[in-house]
Write a protein that holds these residues in place. Structure first.
Motif, mmCIF file in Angstrom:
data_model
loop_
_atom_site.group_PDB
_atom_site.id
_atom_site.type_symbol
_atom_site.label_atom_id
_atom_site.label_comp_id
_atom_site.label_asym_id
_atom_site.label_seq_id
_atom_site.Cartn_x
_atom_site.Cartn_y
_atom_site.Cartn_z
ATOM 1 N N SER A 1 21.971 9.282 36.007
ATOM 2 C CA SER A 1 20.575 9.284 36.452
ATOM 3 C C SER A 1 20.456 8.464 37.733
ATOM 4 C CB SER A 1 19.720 8.671 35.348
ATOM 5 O OG SER A 1 18.432 8.466 35.823
ATOM 6 N N LEU A 2 19.586 8.923 38.610
ATOM 7 C CA LEU A 2 19.347 8.192 39.865
ATOM 8 C C LEU A 2 18.020 7.446 39.844
ATOM 9 C CD1 LEU A 2 20.568 11.005 42.252
ATOM 10 C CD2 LEU A 2 21.446 8.681 42.325
ATOM 11 N N VAL A 3 17.154 7.823 38.949
ATOM 12 C CA VAL A 3 15.787 7.287 39.028
ATOM 13 C C VAL A 3 15.363 6.626 37.726
ATOM 14 C CG1 VAL A 3 15.025 8.913 40.791
ATOM 15 C CG2 VAL A 3 14.851 9.541 38.392
ATOM 16 N N GLY A 4 14.268 5.882 37.825
ATOM 17 C CA GLY A 4 13.645 5.285 36.646
ATOM 18 C C GLY A 4 14.305 3.996 36.222
ATOM 19 N N GLU A 5 13.655 3.344 35.259
ATOM 20 C CA GLU A 5 14.205 2.111 34.689
ATOM 21 C C GLU A 5 14.707 2.424 33.290
ATOM 22 O OE1 GLU A 5 12.681 -2.196 35.158
ATOM 23 O OE2 GLU A 5 11.767 -1.469 33.294
ATOM 24 N N VAL A 6 15.831 1.884 32.927
ATOM 25 C CA VAL A 6 16.349 2.125 31.582
ATOM 26 C C VAL A 6 16.471 0.794 30.842
ATOM 27 C CG1 VAL A 6 17.623 4.200 32.193
ATOM 28 C CG2 VAL A 6 18.764 1.987 32.338
ATOM 29 N N THR A 7 16.389 0.909 29.512
ATOM 30 C CA THR A 7 16.629 -0.259 28.672
ATOM 31 C C THR A 7 17.970 -0.047 27.977
ATOM 32 O OG1 THR A 7 14.266 -0.469 28.313
ATOM 33 C CG2 THR A 7 15.699 -1.689 26.810
ATOM 34 N N LEU A 8 18.874 -0.955 28.207
ATOM 35 C CA LEU A 8 20.209 -0.821 27.644
ATOM 36 C C LEU A 8 20.180 -1.166 26.157
ATOM 37 C CD1 LEU A 8 22.150 -2.550 30.557
ATOM 38 C CD2 LEU A 8 21.575 -0.142 30.279
ATOM 39 N N PRO A 9 21.191 -0.743 25.394
ATOM 40 C CA PRO A 9 21.203 -1.019 23.955
ATOM 41 C C PRO A 9 21.007 -2.500 23.619
ATOM 42 C CG PRO A 9 22.937 0.522 24.526
ATOM 43 C CD PRO A 9 22.313 0.099 25.811
ATOM 44 N N ASP A 10 21.474 -3.380 24.525
ATOM 45 C CA ASP A 10 21.304 -4.815 24.235
ATOM 46 C C ASP A 10 19.966 -5.356 24.733
ATOM 47 O OD1 ASP A 10 21.596 -4.869 26.947
ATOM 48 O OD2 ASP A 10 23.515 -5.935 26.943
ATOM 49 N N GLY A 11 19.083 -4.459 25.172
ATOM 50 C CA GLY A 11 17.737 -4.885 25.568
ATOM 51 C C GLY A 11 17.581 -5.187 27.048
ATOM 52 N N ARG A 12 18.685 -5.256 27.794
ATOM 53 C CA ARG A 12 18.569 -5.554 29.226
ATOM 54 C C ARG A 12 17.952 -4.368 29.963
ATOM 55 N NH1 ARG A 12 24.348 -7.083 31.272
ATOM 56 N NH2 ARG A 12 24.915 -5.450 29.800
ATOM 57 N N LYS A 13 17.148 -4.673 30.952
ATOM 58 C CA LYS A 13 16.543 -3.618 31.770
ATOM 59 C C LYS A 13 17.391 -3.421 33.031
ATOM 60 C CE LYS A 13 12.167 -3.704 29.858
ATOM 61 N NZ LYS A 13 12.142 -2.859 28.670
ATOM 62 N N ALA A 14 17.431 -2.180 33.474
ATOM 63 C CA ALA A 14 18.212 -1.902 34.686
ATOM 64 C C ALA A 14 17.654 -0.671 35.396
ATOM 65 C CB ALA A 14 19.677 -1.675 34.330
ATOM 66 N N LYS A 15 17.880 -0.643 36.703
ATOM 67 C CA LYS A 15 17.516 0.528 37.500
ATOM 68 C C LYS A 15 18.724 0.942 38.312
ATOM 69 C CE LYS A 15 12.621 -0.558 38.207
ATOM 70 N NZ LYS A 15 11.587 -0.951 39.170
ATOM 71 N N ALA A 16 18.816 2.243 38.569
ATOM 72 C CA ALA A 16 19.886 2.708 39.461
ATOM 73 C C ALA A 16 19.589 2.210 40.870
ATOM 74 C CB ALA A 16 19.963 4.226 39.442
ATOM 75 N N ALA A 17 20.662 1.965 41.635
ATOM 76 C CA ALA A 17 20.478 1.485 43.009
ATOM 77 C C ALA A 17 19.596 2.454 43.805
ATOM 78 C CB ALA A 17 21.845 1.325 43.685
ATOM 79 N N PHE A 18 19.740 3.749 43.530
ATOM 80 C CA PHE A 18 18.932 4.736 44.255
ATOM 81 C C PHE A 18 17.450 4.489 44.028
ATOM 82 C CE2 PHE A 18 16.571 8.650 44.620
ATOM 83 C CZ PHE A 18 17.010 9.158 45.834
ATOM 84 N N GLU A 19 17.085 4.191 42.790
ATOM 85 C CA GLU A 19 15.666 3.950 42.476
ATOM 86 C C GLU A 19 15.132 2.781 43.314
ATOM 87 O OE1 GLU A 19 13.456 5.370 40.355
ATOM 88 O OE2 GLU A 19 11.909 3.820 40.585
ATOM 89 N N LEU A 20 15.930 1.722 43.397
ATOM 90 C CA LEU A 20 15.501 0.552 44.171
ATOM 91 C C LEU A 20 15.340 0.918 45.651
ATOM 92 C CD1 LEU A 20 17.851 -2.080 42.536
ATOM 93 C CD2 LEU A 20 15.399 -1.792 42.114
ATOM 94 N N MET A 21 16.273 1.734 46.121
ATOM 95 C CA MET A 21 16.199 2.143 47.518
ATOM 96 C C MET A 21 14.958 2.996 47.755
ATOM 97 S SD MET A 21 18.692 4.659 49.647
ATOM 98 C CE MET A 21 18.208 6.056 48.697
ATOM 99 N N ALA A 22 14.747 3.975 46.892
ATOM 100 C CA ALA A 22 13.618 4.887 47.095
ATOM 101 C C ALA A 22 12.292 4.128 46.996
ATOM 102 C CB ALA A 22 13.679 6.013 46.067
ATOM 103 N N GLU A 23 12.199 3.228 46.036
ATOM 104 C CA GLU A 23 10.960 2.435 45.898
ATOM 105 C C GLU A 23 10.664 1.708 47.205
ATOM 106 O OE1 GLU A 23 11.477 -0.368 42.736
ATOM 107 O OE2 GLU A 23 11.361 1.171 41.172
ATOM 108 N N ARG A 24 11.694 1.136 47.772
ATOM 109 C CA ARG A 24 11.460 0.348 48.980
ATOM 110 C C ARG A 24 11.059 1.220 50.170
ATOM 111 N NH1 ARG A 24 15.382 -4.263 51.067
ATOM 112 N NH2 ARG A 24 14.437 -5.222 49.250
ATOM 113 N N TYR A 25 11.837 2.230 50.450
ATOM 114 C CA TYR A 25 11.627 2.929 51.732
ATOM 115 C C TYR A 25 10.551 4.008 51.657
ATOM 116 C CZ TYR A 25 15.903 0.383 52.551
ATOM 117 O OH TYR A 25 16.823 -0.612 52.632
ATOM 118 N N LEU A 26 10.097 4.335 50.449
ATOM 119 C CA LEU A 26 8.959 5.255 50.371
ATOM 120 C C LEU A 26 7.648 4.516 50.630
ATOM 121 C CD1 LEU A 26 9.993 7.602 47.440
ATOM 122 C CD2 LEU A 26 9.459 8.284 49.795
#
Ligand code: SF4
Length: 950
Positions: free
Chosen positions: A308-333
């Motif tokens: 996946s390139l987009v969105g935020e996911v919650t890992l099985p251990d509860g940690r939140k993470a986003k793909a680098a692409f999502e961070l990039m798109a959020e910023r430059y859009l």
């Protein structure tokens, strides 16, 4: 009838023998390193032509290359070793023998090495033997070594190497044969000069579009199909607006991003935590992605997954993470990057930005290039074709030499990545030995435990930091190096900070040095910011000792330059036609995208003066000082045959890797690796003084992920192992420095550096106003002032050359016509330019084709009276001028270095000035005339080829 009209038969010799001998070697009139054939008659140099078989220039020779002959006959040539006997700057020297010169240097240097080797600062200029000079510094045991890269284009090099594992010019080039859209940013023509000319010819011949983004329409920009006269220092903002438009239009290569970049890598989202912003990795350290089918993490680069390139996911251990692409798109859009938001600041209309973005998208996705060449990616996937996005970009010092240059260079690579245009047909292509991992090894040596009396360092002084743990810091967290490279002031300083050496040595910051050893670096003139201040620092006395604050200066150069007068011991160098040299794969080779290549110079004539090639001097000093790599166990010299001996027999890293890659092994039939071959130099000479290996078709593109290429590259020793080199949209390395500034980890910046590190070590490219602009009142200094390089000149060498001086004998200040008219200026008028640091007076020429708020001139033409043995009243000294006098090595706060905060690159092009009309008859400032030593004073009134110079 015809016979009658023809008259008596005439014998015309249409091909006279102009030479009786031709020797191949490599040009050194600029950094491009073209192959040349030097014609000799009766043992003297008659003329120079391009070598048609040479991989760099294919016979093309520029004005500088042809004029090399007059460099050889320059009346500015030094002829004997010199010892200063009068005050620094007085020009009072005593001629000494080489024996005395070497004894003096050995005595000074061995005293330093016995006590504290870092008290030697060894800095070279446009030195093409850094694999030797850097190695020598390592053996000596001083971390204080660099060449001129921090002055020139380290932002370009580091921005590329940390992002895509390669960079423009020496480590990459446009695909001239397939590109359909070529963008060239800033001053770029002065490096890779002839290949760019040849390449532009190919592009123009094919009808490809050439777009020049440059405040000035000069050089290669003059033949561009479209010129974008951008405001200096805003290139990064312009490129991010292109990224904004492409993201908005969904005109991005998602498959390329997912496969070959870290766009899918999950980034931990936990502000304030020690691992915020770092990649989520498995137990083996492999970065993870989120598989949108399996709803689970997978190894990011595994084939057959659906990351996946987009969105935020919650890992099985509860940690939140986003793909680098999502961070990039959020910023430059964000709308702050829209063309409308940036247009005024960049000086480019919003509609033009939108048009360029649309053209990029069209060419990348509608005009793809397909080559019928099967290849295999690193996973073993077989591809039956090579499909490419034919967008090529090239840039060099122009966009680099700003305090926002590192991130600007990263924006270019980001643009390439989202278009899928890195090492594919039609795009930027790596030149072996690149690509390398981003960042690659080695780390810089020079930690406290690496330093000690009579002790070599365990690694090279220049390298690539991957986190705070690699910094060179003293016990208090302060800099170890005299230029502050690899400290919190410039953590990713891959090339050092040459522009800070004299200032810091003078200030004793972080300590006093004993000796400044320079090679072909005119650091007291055009390789200086703040020339007047620098000369003062070179002559200031220490109140306690009564000695100069920089106690000793050794300088090696071939010519009587402005800096020589300030040295204590002068070791005269040869010209490039009188010595051996090596353009090595261990340094910056002459490879192209089709394969690695290296080259030599051979002496085509013997020196007629008491001069010695610097490389020979360095090797002999190494032996006299007992440096282990230059001395046998029994105390004899390891390379009694000097530099040719070293080139042939020195090995490094592995017993079978040496300075030259061609014709290795006892039989001369091994390449890349192999035992030393005593006949190696002969083989180079037979082959035109170069070696070239041609990659197989299946290795030519996608080199960063191409199995066949990576395995071959590892076999050559270019990369440690045949693993894919994944392109870094998001830089975890930068985030590690930022986390340290936010209070995490064992190595943290001092309080006063925290905000700066946290701000500028953004893992995604950012744009910010250049520091000088942010520190001054822009209405007080409303104009940008920059330099460009003329095609016929290179550094100060060219502007003392009798033929080239006839092309550019002086340099006007080019002023946009509307601005000039507003100031009541006409051609030939004079103006005073004032910056926050100083003022100069210069002659004016009005022109079209320049950004409305920018004035500019050619660099390195202005000379100090008496220097370079130019005649009194020479235009270089009366009308020629330098912007260097206006630029300070410090920002207006007078304490922070005028450098990029990430790499330490000197921010030449951030200069802001105001302009007023004055009446004047010569350029200012005028320094007192230098008095050449007797050994170089025969200065003919008119210098012609063939006219004897005694
Ligand atoms: S481009 Fe540079 S290296 Fe090539 S011929 Fe011209 S001066 Fe020489």
């Amino acid at each position: 009838m015809l016979e009658k009209l023809a008259g008596p038969a005439e014998r015309v010799e249409r091909s006279p023998a102009i030479s009786d001998e031709v020797k191949n070697t490599t040009c050194y009139m600029c950094a491009c390193r073209c192959g040349i054939k030097v014609h000799l008659k009766d043992g003297g140099i008659r003329f120079i032509e391009g070598n048609r078989k040479h991989p760099v220039n294919k016979g093309v020779l520029c004005a500088k290359g042809s004029a090399g002959i007059m460099q050889h006959f320059s009346p500015a040539r030094l002829t004997k070793p010199l010892k200063r006997v009068g005050p620094r700057g007085s020009g009072e020297f005593q001629e000494i023998s080489w024996d005395e010169a070497m004894q003096t240097a050995t005595q000074w240097l061995s005293a330093i090495r016995n006590e504290d080797p870092k008290k030697l600062a060894f800095f070279t200029g446009r030195d093409q033997s850094q694999s030797l000079t850097g190695f020598w510094a390592q053996q000596f045991g001083t971390p204080n070594f660099a060449a001129h890269g921090g002055f020139c284009s380290v932002n370009m090099a580091a921005g590329g190497i940390y992002t895509v594992g390669g960079s423009f010019w020496e480590f990459g080039e446009p695909d001239w044969d397939h590109a359909k859209y070529f963008m060239m940013f800033g001053v770029a023509e002065d490096h890779d000069s002839n290949p760019i000319k040849i390449g532009l010819g190919k592009l123009k011949g094919r009808g490809a579009k050439v777009v020049a983004v440059n405040p000035v329409r000069t050089g290669y920009a003059a033949i561009a199909d479209q010129w974008l006269g951008i405001r200096p220092g805003t290139d990064g903002l312009f490129v991010l607006a292109l990224v904004h438009e492409l993201l908005k239009a969904d005109a991005i290569d998602l498959e390329y991003l997912a496969r070959y970049t870290n766009a899918t890598w999950l980034v931990r989202q936990a502000p304030g935590e020690a691992d915020h912003g770092l990649f989520i990795r498995d137990e083996d350290g492999a970065p993870l992605a989120w598989d949108r089918s399996a709803h689970a993490t997978v190894k990011a680069q595994s084939p057959g997954t659906q990351p996946s390139l987009v969105g935020e996911v919650t890992l099985p251990d509860g940690r939140k993470a986003k793909a680098a692409f999502e961070l990039m798109a959020e910023r430059y859009l964000d709308e702050s990057y829209s063309p409308d938001a940036v247009a005024e600041r960049c000086g480019i209309p919003a509609d033009t930005i939108r048009e360029v973005a649309a053209e990029l998208a069209h060419v990348a996705f509608q005009e793809t290039v397909t080559l019928d060449i099967p290849w295999t990616d690193w996973t073993g996937r077989r591809h039956d074709k090579m499909v490419g996005r034919p967008i090529s970009i090239h840039a060099m010092r122009g966009i680099s030499a700003h305090t926002n240059g590192f991130h600007t260079c990263r924006t270019l690579h980001l643009l390439q990545m989202i278009l899928g245009a890195v090492d594919v047909p039609g795009s930027f292509r790596y030149k072996p030995p690149f690509p390398r991992p981003a960042p690659p090894g080695p780390k810089p040596a020079g930690k406290p435990e690496h330093l000690g009396p009579n002790q070599p360092m365990p690694g090279p002084p220049l390298g690539f930091t991957a986190g705070p743990e690699d910094l060179l810091l003293d016990e208090n967290g302060g800099p170890i190096r005299i230029d502050h490279a690899y400290s919190w002031k410039a953590p990713v300083s891959a090339h050092g900070l040459m522009h800070m050496v004299i200032h810091n040595a003078w200030a004793g910051d972080p300590y006093k040095i004993d000796t400044l050893f320079m090679y072909m670096a005119n650091m007291g003139w055009n390789s200086s910011m703040n020339v007047g201040g620098t000369l003062k620092m070179l002559t200031d006395l220490d109140e306690e000792t009564g000695e100069y604050k920089i106690p000793r200066i050794i300088y090696s150069d071939a010519f009587w330059s402005e800096t020589i007068a300030y040295a204590d011991l002068i070791l005269p160098d040869t010209t490039y036609l009188e010595r051996w040299d090596c353009v090595s794969l261990l340094d910056r080779p002459i490879s192209d995208a089709e394969g690695p290549a290296d080259a030599i110079r051979q002496p085509v004539v013997k020196p007629d003066r008491e001069v010695r090639p610097f490389q020979e001097v360095v090797i002999e000093l190494g032996y006299r000082l007992g440096l282990p790599a230059f001395t046998n166990d029994d105390g004899t010299a390891k390379f009694p045959g000097g530099y040719p001996d070293y080139l042939t027999n020195h090995t490094r890293g592995a017993p079978d890797i040496g300075p030259l890659a061609g014709w290795r092994g006892l039989q001369g039939d091994e390449h890349g690796r192999g035992a030393p071959n005593p006949k190696q130099l002969d083989r180079y000479i037979e082959n035109g003084c170069f070696w070239k290996h041609h990659l197989k078709p299946g290795q030519l593109y996608f080199k960063n992920v191409n199995k066949d290429y990576l395995e071959w590259s590892a076999g050559m020793g270019f990369i440690p192992e045949a693993k894919p080199i994944i392109l870094q949209i998001y830089s975890e390395t930068l985030q590690k420095f930022r986390l340290a500034a936010e209070g995490h980890g064992p190595i943290q910046p001092p309080e006063e550096e925290r905000e700066r590190i946290a701000t500028y070590f953004d893992p995604l490219p950012i744009w910010y106003a250049p520091f000088e602009e942010a520190a001054i009142q822009t209405d007080e200094f409303p104009l940008h002032a920059i330099t460009q390089r003329p095609a016929a000149m290179y550094h100060s060498w060219g502007s003392q050359n009798a033929w080239l001086r006839q092309i550019h004998g002086s340099n006007p200040l080019f002023v946009p016509r509307p601005l000039g008219e507003k100031h009541g200026l006409e051609d030939g008028d004079w103006v005073r330019l004032t910056s926050h640091h100083g003022s100069i007076v210069a002659p004016v020429k009005l022109m079209e084709g320049v950004n409305a708020d920018t004035i500019w001139t050619w660099n390195a033409i202005g000379k100090r009276k008496g220097a370079w043995n130019l005649k009194d009243g020479s235009p270089e000294t009366t009308k020629g001028f330098l912007l260097n006098h206006l630029i300070s090595e410090l920002l207006p706060d007078k304490k922070t270095s005028n450098s990029d905060p990430v790499t330490g690159q000197a921010a030449w092009y951030d200069l802001r000035v105001r302009m007023e009309k004055v009446s004047a008859e010569h350029a200012e400032p005028l320094f007192s005339a230098l008095e050449p030593p007797r050994s170089v004073v025969n200065r003919p009134d008119i210098l012609r080829y063939g006219k004897a110079i005694a």
